[in-house]
Design a protein around this motif. Sequence first.
Motif, PDB file in Angstrom:
ATOM      1  N   ILE A  76      -6.642  -1.960  -8.391  1.00 57.91           N
ATOM      2  CA  ILE A  76      -5.804  -0.766  -8.333  1.00 57.91           C
ATOM      3  C   ILE A  76      -6.205  -0.001  -7.082  1.00 57.91           C
ATOM      4  O   ILE A  76      -7.272   0.627  -7.041  1.00 57.91           O
ATOM      5  N   PRO A  77      -5.414  -0.063  -6.001  1.00 55.29           N
ATOM      6  CA  PRO A  77      -5.806   0.578  -4.743  1.00 55.29           C
ATOM      7  C   PRO A  77      -6.108   2.065  -4.915  1.00 55.29           C
ATOM      8  O   PRO A  77      -5.410   2.774  -5.644  1.00 55.29           O
ATOM      9  N   GLY A  78      -7.181   2.505  -4.273  1.00 56.76           N
ATOM     10  CA  GLY A  78      -7.546   3.910  -4.270  1.00 56.76           C
ATOM     11  C   GLY A  78      -8.287   4.385  -5.502  1.00 56.76           C
ATOM     12  O   GLY A  78      -8.745   5.535  -5.546  1.00 56.76           O
ATOM     13  N   SER A  79      -8.434   3.526  -6.514  1.00 56.39           N
ATOM     14  CA  SER A  79      -9.066   3.964  -7.766  1.00 56.39           C
ATOM     15  C   SER A  79     -10.566   4.186  -7.625  1.00 56.39           C
ATOM     16  O   SER A  79     -11.200   4.742  -8.522  1.00 56.39           O
ATOM     17  N   HIS A  80     -11.142   3.783  -6.478  1.00 54.97           N
ATOM     18  CA  HIS A  80     -12.570   4.026  -6.258  1.00 54.97           C
ATOM     19  C   HIS A  80     -12.870   5.505  -6.037  1.00 54.97           C
ATOM     20  O   HIS A  80     -14.044   5.907  -6.054  1.00 54.97           O
ATOM     21  N   HIS A  81     -11.830   6.313  -5.841  1.00 56.37           N
ATOM     22  CA  HIS A  81     -12.028   7.761  -5.650  1.00 56.37           C
ATOM     23  C   HIS A  81     -12.098   8.520  -6.967  1.00 56.37           C
ATOM     24  O   HIS A  81     -12.363   9.725  -6.963  1.00 56.37           O
ATOM     25  N   ASN A  82     -11.887   7.845  -8.095  1.00 58.24           N
ATOM     26  CA  ASN A  82     -11.624   8.541  -9.359  1.00 58.24           C
ATOM     27  C   ASN A  82     -12.840   8.765 -10.257  1.00 58.24           C
ATOM     28  O   ASN A  82     -12.724   9.411 -11.284  1.00 58.24           O
ATOM     29  N   GLY A  83     -13.998   8.204  -9.940  1.00 55.88           N
ATOM     30  CA  GLY A  83     -15.142   8.311 -10.846  1.00 55.88           C
ATOM     31  C   GLY A  83     -15.051   7.282 -11.961  1.00 55.88           C
ATOM     32  O   GLY A  83     -14.183   6.408 -11.961  1.00 55.88           O
ATOM     33  N   PHE A  84     -15.947   7.391 -12.936  1.00 53.00           N
ATOM     34  CA  PHE A  84     -15.974   6.414 -14.024  1.00 53.00           C
ATOM     35  C   PHE A  84     -14.772   6.583 -14.948  1.00 53.00           C
ATOM     36  O   PHE A  84     -14.406   7.693 -15.323  1.00 53.00           O
ATOM     37  N   SER A  85     -14.190   5.465 -15.356  1.00 53.92           N
ATOM     38  CA  SER A  85     -13.098   5.479 -16.327  1.00 53.92           C
ATOM     39  C   SER A  85     -13.662   5.493 -17.745  1.00 53.92           C
ATOM     40  O   SER A  85     -14.858   5.311 -17.967  1.00 53.92           O
ATOM     41  N   GLU A  86     -12.753   5.680 -18.710  1.00 48.01           N
ATOM     42  CA  GLU A  86     -13.142   5.591 -20.121  1.00 48.01           C
ATOM     43  C   GLU A  86     -13.087   4.133 -20.557  1.00 48.01           C
ATOM     44  O   GLU A  86     -12.111   3.427 -20.277  1.00 48.01           O
ATOM     45  N   TYR A  87     -14.132   3.714 -21.287  1.00 45.84           N
ATOM     46  CA  TYR A  87     -14.249   2.310 -21.706  1.00 45.84           C
ATOM     47  C   TYR A  87     -14.222   2.191 -23.223  1.00 45.84           C
ATOM     48  O   TYR A  87     -14.492   3.162 -23.949  1.00 45.84           O
ATOM     49  N   GLU A  88     -13.910   0.972 -23.665  1.00 48.69           N
ATOM     50  CA  GLU A  88     -14.019   0.637 -25.078  1.00 48.69           C
ATOM     51  C   GLU A  88     -14.625  -0.749 -25.206  1.00 48.69           C
ATOM     52  O   GLU A  88     -14.537  -1.574 -24.287  1.00 48.69           O
ATOM     53  N   LYS A  89     -15.243  -1.000 -26.345  1.00 49.23           N
ATOM     54  CA  LYS A  89     -15.886  -2.290 -26.598  1.00 49.23           C
ATOM     55  C   LYS A  89     -14.839  -3.383 -26.731  1.00 49.23           C
ATOM     56  O   LYS A  89     -13.736  -3.152 -27.214  1.00 49.23           O
ATOM     57  N   MET A  90     -15.217  -4.593 -26.307  1.00 50.04           N
ATOM     58  CA  MET A  90     -14.356  -5.755 -26.469  1.00 50.04           C
ATOM     59  C   MET A  90     -14.878  -6.617 -27.611  1.00 50.04           C
ATOM     60  O   MET A  90     -16.083  -6.670 -27.863  1.00 50.04           O
ATOM     61  N   ASP A  91     -13.960  -7.313 -28.277  1.00 45.59           N
ATOM     62  CA  ASP A  91     -14.339  -8.288 -29.304  1.00 45.59           C
ATOM     63  C   ASP A  91     -14.553  -9.618 -28.598  1.00 45.59           C
ATOM     64  O   ASP A  91     -13.617 -10.383 -28.366  1.00 45.59           O
ATOM     65  N   THR A  92     -15.797  -9.883 -28.192  1.00 42.68           N
ATOM     66  CA  THR A  92     -16.076 -11.058 -27.379  1.00 42.68           C
ATOM     67  C   THR A  92     -17.518 -11.500 -27.569  1.00 42.68           C
ATOM     68  O   THR A  92     -18.383 -10.710 -27.958  1.00 42.68           O
ATOM     69  N   ASP A  93     -17.754 -12.781 -27.274  1.00 39.32           N
ATOM     70  CA  ASP A  93     -19.129 -13.288 -27.259  1.00 39.32           C
ATOM     71  C   ASP A  93     -19.618 -13.488 -25.832  1.00 39.32           C
ATOM     72  O   ASP A  93     -20.653 -14.079 -25.589  1.00 39.32           O
ATOM     73  N   HIS A  94     -18.850 -12.958 -24.878  1.00 38.17           N
ATOM     74  CA  HIS A  94     -19.195 -13.137 -23.471  1.00 38.17           C
ATOM     75  C   HIS A  94     -20.420 -12.294 -23.143  1.00 38.17           C
ATOM     76  O   HIS A  94     -20.515 -11.134 -23.528  1.00 38.17           O
ATOM     77  N   SER A  95     -21.361 -12.883 -22.405  1.00 36.47           N
ATOM     78  CA  SER A  95     -22.629 -12.197 -22.135  1.00 36.47           C
ATOM     79  C   SER A  95     -22.534 -11.161 -21.025  1.00 36.47           C
ATOM     80  O   SER A  95     -23.433 -10.348 -20.868  1.00 36.47           O
ATOM     81  N   ILE A  96     -21.452 -11.185 -20.240  1.00 41.37           N
ATOM     82  CA  ILE A  96     -21.336 -10.264 -19.111  1.00 41.37           C
ATOM     83  C   ILE A  96     -20.211  -9.254 -19.337  1.00 41.37           C
ATOM     84  O   ILE A  96     -20.425  -8.044 -19.290  1.00 41.37           O
ATOM     85  N   PHE A  97     -18.997  -9.729 -19.603  1.00 44.59           N
ATOM     86  CA  PHE A  97     -17.851  -8.834 -19.753  1.00 44.59           C
ATOM     87  C   PHE A  97     -17.662  -8.503 -21.233  1.00 44.59           C
ATOM     88  O   PHE A  97     -17.061  -9.260 -21.982  1.00 44.59           O
ATOM     89  N   ASN A  98     -18.202  -7.347 -21.664  1.00 44.28           N
ATOM     90  CA  ASN A  98     -18.125  -6.982 -23.075  1.00 44.28           C
ATOM     91  C   ASN A  98     -17.558  -5.582 -23.307  1.00 44.28           C
ATOM     92  O   ASN A  98     -17.470  -5.126 -24.438  1.00 44.28           O
ATOM     93  N   ILE A  99     -17.176  -4.888 -22.234  1.00 40.97           N
ATOM     94  CA  ILE A  99     -16.453  -3.628 -22.346  1.00 40.97           C
ATOM     95  C   ILE A  99     -15.285  -3.670 -21.373  1.00 40.97           C
ATOM     96  O   ILE A  99     -15.286  -4.445 -20.412  1.00 40.97           O
ATOM     97  N   GLU A 100     -14.271  -2.859 -21.634  1.00 36.48           N
ATOM     98  CA  GLU A 100     -13.121  -2.798 -20.741  1.00 36.48           C
ATOM     99  C   GLU A 100     -12.584  -1.376 -20.693  1.00 36.48           C
ATOM    100  O   GLU A 100     -12.774  -0.588 -21.616  1.00 36.48           O
TER     101      GLU A 100
END
Length: 252
Positions: free
Chosen positions: A145-169
Amino acid sequence: MRTAEKTKLSLEEISFYKDNGYLLTGRPLFSAEKFSRLFAIFEEHLNNRGNLKPDELDVPHMKDARLFEFLMAPEILDIVEGLIGPDIGLWSSHFICKEPRTGKKTPWHEDSAYWNGRFDRFDSIVTLWLAIDESVKENGCMGVIPGSHHNGFSEYEKMDTDHSIFNIEIKKSAVDESKVVWFELEQNHYSLHDSRIIHGADPNTSDKRRTGYTMRYFNTDLVMNQQHPDNINHKVYHCRGENRGSNPLIFL
């Protein structure tokens, strides 16, 4: 041999990156011979990954010193210097492979959110994403998403996954997918993105494998939190310049 003039980014490219948080140069990174060596090393790691998923080959350089030929290459450091300055540390690297018809979606995220608390700030961390395989929309190329690096941290939620790296979105309501720029790359071509930009990738629905090698660098005036549990055993390396943040850099 590649010259610095051909490797370094133009002032226009640097300005575009600062404004948008990403850059596509449309240029190859390494010579054909050098890229072939890296490709063969990746194949070794993929074939010897044990119980890891193909996209979980994280920090492979910590067990395979051959990768420093590429991670410390002037072809890369000259590019990175234009974006974060002359004092450069290697933060991490990661082979991310999506196999045909099986690669999963990479959730929308900011790298900085996964690293929250590990540095004092995140405004001078850049990822160079090198296409080990051709990367197109059909096989799950990355998008931002171009320019979104100016916005600070987004709101996240937990993912239903067994992946060891990508577990929030990032919460789906916070991502306007109509604004996505997709990074379609030929083999040995590369993209650059800021650690704070929102990005992700669709599943691989094609018959072609999609692999990238992410190489991540930081300006050494950032201060690494050496007490953070994820940093205690994490190694960072000196690439170029001074260590102004007194970080625990390893000199090779």
